[in-house]
Scaffold this motif. Structure first.
Motif, PDB file in Angstrom:
ATOM      1  N   GLN A   1       0.816  -1.206   0.000  1.00  0.00           N
ATOM      2  CA  GLN A   1       0.000   0.000   0.000  1.00  0.00           C
ATOM      3  C   GLN A   1       0.856   1.264   0.000  1.00  0.00           C
ATOM      4  N   ALA A   2       2.093   1.152   0.495  1.00  0.00           N
ATOM      5  CA  ALA A   2       2.991   2.304   0.508  1.00  0.00           C
ATOM      6  C   ALA A   2       3.314   2.796  -0.897  1.00  0.00           C
ATOM      7  N   PHE A   3       3.037   1.965  -1.923  1.00  0.00           N
ATOM      8  CA  PHE A   3       3.338   2.345  -3.302  1.00  0.00           C
ATOM      9  C   PHE A   3       2.070   2.341  -4.168  1.00  0.00           C
ATOM     10  N   ALA A   4       0.918   2.514  -3.506  1.00  0.00           N
ATOM     11  CA  ALA A   4      -0.360   2.412  -4.215  1.00  0.00           C
ATOM     12  C   ALA A   4      -0.866   3.753  -4.726  1.00  0.00           C
ATOM     13  N   GLY A   5      -0.077   4.800  -4.572  1.00  0.00           N
ATOM     14  CA  GLY A   5      -0.527   6.110  -5.025  1.00  0.00           C
ATOM     15  C   GLY A   5       0.609   7.112  -5.035  1.00  0.00           C
ATOM     16  N   ARG A   6       0.240   8.380  -5.031  1.00  0.00           N
ATOM     17  CA  ARG A   6       1.223   9.465  -5.102  1.00  0.00           C
ATOM     18  C   ARG A   6       1.668   9.860  -3.700  1.00  0.00           C
TER      19      ARG A   6
END
Length: 363
Positions: free
Chosen positions: A301-306
């Motif tokens: 989740q740490a890389f699921a968005g900006r």
């Protein structure tokens, strides 16, 4: 956008989580202050318990040790969750491969049956066996080919059938080798899942024993600190948000509403709702209400968005904690997050600064 108000953290550290009876021993995070760029929250007291010396064997010392054990247990649980996600993906790939193998086998069987019928017909006619059919039944086709003057002797359609059969056989051989590799990987993942769960249980058992070393009065004192912090956090979270500091999107608004509705539900390792959650399971479930399928674990989740600075966090953003990113909460505004803290506890509000944040993710 209005600037965030600066203030002190709300109540004692979220890592003052050893406020539990032995019968309901739970899991929490490593104690640490908020990092640079921390968001403000309403003023509150410090994390130290009144009357605690903090020396060896004191409630504060036990709390610190228990917090460390709970952090390790949660990290192990997230590793087990990640391995379970990989296991599920591998099982889906394995099922697809098995289907492909079955189809290849059917095609190979059909070609072999046609060639078998041809061989039988050649034999019954007494005209000898077609060279290509001889090649099909040869135990050492390479030797046969080296002795054959030319495949031009063979019927072209028979040669084509034989070529297809050999191709199907090669694909089947490769597929079976891949299936064996997948089986070995699956066994490794299952061992990883079992190891992660066993490690989490060991850490929780040690924490339970440490809590058992406290007197009933000491446990009550820690529970009172916990209750006071939770009450202050809930009050802060209920304060209307400043204009311009609401959710960054309609999807975030829906995810935040879902997370708020989960407050009070229990933490359970591996749970994704609707009646219980672990930390990343709560984010996964809440954002599904916003129409977004997040990855399952906090590390993913740490890389699921900006990425955005913590000082610019908006309600609905994911706040990732600790260097190994084993914990996640949802920013709720006014310096608060909503999260599932640890086994035995319930989904609740905490100060965003009660743990070291390493990333804020806007989905």
């Amino acid at each position: 956008m209005a600037s965030h108000r600066r203030g002190k953290p709300v109540g004692p550290s979220v890592l003052s989580r050893a406020a539990i009876t032995v019968a309901a021993a739970t899991a929490a995070m490593l104690s640490a202050p908020g990092g640079a760029d921390a968001l403000p929250g309403p003023s509150g007291g410090s994390g130290a318990g009144a009357g605690s010396s903090g020396g060896p064997g004191s409630p504060e010392d036990v709390r610190r040790q228990v917090d460390a054990l709970y952090a390790q247990a949660e990290a192990a649980g997230q590793r087990a969750d990640s391995a379970q996600e990989q296991e599920a993906a591998l099982l889906r790939r394995a099922a697809l491969l098995q289907q492909q193998l079955a189809e290849e086998q059917q095609r190979a069987n059909a070609v072999a049956a046609r060639l078998g019928a041809l061989a039988s017909a050649e034999y019954q006619r007494g005209g000898g066996m077609d060279p290509v059919v001889q090649l099909m039944f040869s135990a050492h086709p390479e030797e046969y080919l080296s002795r054959a003057a030319s495949l031009d002797q063979a019927d072209a359609s028979t040669a084509a059938e034989l070529g297809r059969l050999r191709s199907y056989e090669r694909e089947l051989e490769q597929g079976r080798a891949e299936a064996l590799d997948q089986y070995a990987e699956l066994e490794q993942l299952r061992r990883s899942i079992a190891t992660g769960k066993a490690e989490a249980q060991r850490r929780l058992g040690r924490a339970r024993a440490l809590l058992g070393s406290l007197t009933a009065g000491q446990r009550d004192q820690l529970q009172q600190q916990e209750d006071a912090a939770a009450q202050l956090a809930a009050q802060a979270a209920g304060t209307p948000l400043p204009i311009g500091e609401g959710p960054a999107s309609a999807r975030a608004m829906l995810a935040l509403a879902a997370a708020r509705s989960a407050v009070g539900l229990p933490y359970v390792y591996g749970a994704t709702g609707p009646g219980a959650f672990d930390c990343s399971g709560l984010m996964y479930w809440a954002w599904r209400h916003g129409g977004v399928a997040l990855p399952r674990t906090s590390q993913e989740q740490a890389f699921a968005g900006r990425r955005v600075p913590l000082s610019q966090a908006r309600p609905g953003d994911l706040v990732i904690y600790y260097g190994d990113m084993h914990h996640v909460g949802m920013y709720a505004g006014n310096g608060m997050i909503i999260h599932a803290p640890y086994p035995g506890a319930r989904v609740r509000y905490e100060s965003v600064r009660d743990m070291p944040a390493v990333a804020v993710v806007r989905v």
